[in-house]
Design a protein around this motif. Structure first.
Motif, PDB file in Angstrom:
ATOM      1  N   ALA A 104       3.950  46.267  27.368  1.00  0.00           N
ATOM      2  CA  ALA A 104       4.175  45.028  26.613  1.00  0.00           C
ATOM      3  C   ALA A 104       3.001  44.062  26.777  1.00  0.00           C
ATOM      4  N   ILE A 105       2.515  43.908  28.000  1.00  0.00           N
ATOM      5  CA  ILE A 105       1.374  43.016  28.241  1.00  0.00           C
ATOM      6  C   ILE A 105       0.147  43.510  27.490  1.00  0.00           C
ATOM      7  N   LYS A 106      -0.059  44.815  27.487  1.00  0.00           N
ATOM      8  CA  LYS A 106      -1.214  45.391  26.793  1.00  0.00           C
ATOM      9  C   LYS A 106      -1.119  45.116  25.291  1.00  0.00           C
ATOM     10  N   LYS A 107       0.088  45.276  24.704  1.00  0.00           N
ATOM     11  CA  LYS A 107       0.282  45.016  23.275  1.00  0.00           C
ATOM     12  C   LYS A 107       0.029  43.549  22.933  1.00  0.00           C
ATOM     13  N   LEU A 108       0.294  42.656  23.905  1.00  0.00           N
ATOM     14  CA  LEU A 108       0.067  41.224  23.686  1.00  0.00           C
ATOM     15  C   LEU A 108      -1.371  40.815  23.959  1.00  0.00           C
ATOM     16  N   GLY A 109      -2.208  41.800  24.341  1.00  0.00           N
ATOM     17  CA  GLY A 109      -3.617  41.517  24.581  1.00  0.00           C
ATOM     18  C   GLY A 109      -3.942  41.123  26.007  1.00  0.00           C
ATOM     19  N   GLY A 110      -2.976  41.262  26.886  1.00  0.00           N
ATOM     20  CA  GLY A 110      -3.206  40.896  28.288  1.00  0.00           C
ATOM     21  C   GLY A 110      -3.680  42.069  29.121  1.00  0.00           C
ATOM     22  N   ASN A 111      -3.889  41.804  30.384  1.00  0.00           N
ATOM     23  CA  ASN A 111      -4.355  42.811  31.321  1.00  0.00           C
ATOM     24  C   ASN A 111      -3.161  43.461  32.011  1.00  0.00           C
ATOM     25  N   PRO A 112      -2.869  44.738  31.707  1.00  0.00           N
ATOM     26  CA  PRO A 112      -1.703  45.400  32.306  1.00  0.00           C
ATOM     27  C   PRO A 112      -1.830  45.585  33.820  1.00  0.00           C
ATOM     28  N   ASP A 113      -3.049  45.509  34.356  1.00  0.00           N
ATOM     29  CA  ASP A 113      -3.237  45.652  35.805  1.00  0.00           C
ATOM     30  C   ASP A 113      -2.632  44.483  36.579  1.00  0.00           C
ATOM     31  N   LYS A 114      -2.335  43.387  35.884  1.00  0.00           N
ATOM     32  CA  LYS A 114      -1.731  42.232  36.551  1.00  0.00           C
ATOM     33  C   LYS A 114      -0.241  42.446  36.842  1.00  0.00           C
ATOM     34  N   ILE A 115       0.338  43.486  36.238  1.00  0.00           N
ATOM     35  CA  ILE A 115       1.739  43.803  36.499  1.00  0.00           C
ATOM     36  C   ILE A 115       1.761  44.837  37.619  1.00  0.00           C
ATOM     37  N   SER A 116       1.849  44.357  38.833  1.00  0.00           N
ATOM     38  CA  SER A 116       1.858  45.218  40.018  1.00  0.00           C
ATOM     39  C   SER A 116       2.719  44.566  41.086  1.00  0.00           C
ATOM     40  N   PRO A 117       3.343  45.371  41.949  1.00  0.00           N
ATOM     41  CA  PRO A 117       4.112  44.794  43.056  1.00  0.00           C
ATOM     42  C   PRO A 117       3.199  44.002  43.987  1.00  0.00           C
ATOM     43  N   LEU A 118       3.742  42.949  44.580  1.00  0.00           N
ATOM     44  CA  LEU A 118       2.970  42.150  45.521  1.00  0.00           C
ATOM     45  C   LEU A 118       2.812  42.862  46.861  1.00  0.00           C
ATOM     46  N   GLN A 119       3.729  43.757  47.166  1.00  0.00           N
ATOM     47  CA  GLN A 119       3.720  44.475  48.432  1.00  0.00           C
ATOM     48  C   GLN A 119       3.593  45.966  48.176  1.00  0.00           C
ATOM     49  N   PRO A 120       3.036  46.705  49.134  1.00  0.00           N
ATOM     50  CA  PRO A 120       2.999  48.164  48.976  1.00  0.00           C
ATOM     51  C   PRO A 120       4.419  48.718  48.858  1.00  0.00           C
ATOM     52  N   VAL A 121       4.586  49.727  48.048  1.00  0.00           N
ATOM     53  CA  VAL A 121       5.897  50.338  47.837  1.00  0.00           C
ATOM     54  C   VAL A 121       5.777  51.832  48.071  1.00  0.00           C
ATOM     55  N   ASP A 122       6.695  52.359  48.859  1.00  0.00           N
ATOM     56  CA  ASP A 122       6.784  53.801  49.047  1.00  0.00           C
ATOM     57  C   ASP A 122       7.993  54.283  48.269  1.00  0.00           C
ATOM     58  N   LEU A 123       7.785  55.237  47.398  1.00  0.00           N
ATOM     59  CA  LEU A 123       8.872  55.795  46.601  1.00  0.00           C
ATOM     60  C   LEU A 123       9.160  57.200  47.119  1.00  0.00           C
ATOM     61  N   VAL A 124      10.373  57.414  47.584  1.00  0.00           N
ATOM     62  CA  VAL A 124      10.772  58.709  48.120  1.00  0.00           C
ATOM     63  C   VAL A 124      11.555  59.449  47.042  1.00  0.00           C
ATOM     64  N   ILE A 125      11.023  60.586  46.615  1.00  0.00           N
ATOM     65  CA  ILE A 125      11.721  61.408  45.632  1.00  0.00           C
ATOM     66  C   ILE A 125      12.603  62.371  46.417  1.00  0.00           C
ATOM     67  N   ASP A 126      13.868  62.090  46.379  1.00  0.00           N
ATOM     68  CA  ASP A 126      14.832  62.814  47.190  1.00  0.00           C
ATOM     69  C   ASP A 126      15.855  63.451  46.260  1.00  0.00           C
ATOM     70  N   HIS A 127      15.819  64.736  46.158  1.00  0.00           N
ATOM     71  CA  HIS A 127      16.787  65.401  45.307  1.00  0.00           C
ATOM     72  C   HIS A 127      17.051  66.800  45.832  1.00  0.00           C
TER      73      HIS A 127
END
Length: 159
Positions: A104-127
């Motif tokens: 959405a930000i990219k379509k509006l002409g903004g920088n999509p890199d600005k949409i990022s978590p403020l803290q590191p995130v670990d995602l555990v794929i558990d299945h």
């Protein structure tokens, strides 16, 4: 600007490297009894000591948390974890939301890199892992290959 109202900031040297730490016993020297507090509250106290800046985290907030009595509702605390751990059931929707917001930000002409978590995130794929092959030297490799085939779309999206 970092503040150190209780003198809790210290340095720990390990293998020739120095690390900044925040000692809870500094609060005990100021009359706060932390020894019998739950570990989770001690983690929160260390967090606010580390983040004290006089604006977002104040000396008063630290004092209020150090006086915690287990009844709750005393005061709001500005807690910011150093890392977030998400299991795939909750993490995949978060990743999907971030992807949609970036588009959405990219379509509006903004920088999509600005949409990022403020803290590191670990995602555990558990299945569940299906076992199609067993009892042979190549069983692990065969099962891993089938796992990636079955979940290729999911893994590509998350990557």
């Amino acid at each position: 600007m970092a503040t150190n109202s209780f003198g809790a900031r210290s340095t720990l040297a390990v293998d020739g490297k120095s690390y900044t730490i925040y000692k809870l016993d500094a609060l005990e020297k100021h009359g706060f009894a932390l020894a019998r507090m739950p570990y989770s509250i001690k983690v929160m106290i260390e967090n606010v000591l580390r983040r004290e800046d006089g604006v977002i985290v104040t000396k008063g907030q630290i004092e209020a948390l150090a006086r915690w009595n287990g009844k709750g509702g005393e005061r709001e605390v500005s807690f910011m974890p150093a890392r977030v751990l998400l299991q795939d059931f909750t993490g995949v929707p978060v990743v999907a939301d971030l992807a949609v917001m970036r588009d959405a930000i990219k379509k509006l002409g903004g920088n999509p890199d600005k949409i990022s978590p403020l803290q590191p995130v670990d995602l555990v794929i558990d299945h569940s892992v299906q076992v199609d092959s067993f009892g042979t030297a190549g069983a692990f490799a065969a099962n891993a290959e089938l796992e990636f085939e079955r979940n290729q779309e999911r893994y590509l999206f998350l990557r």
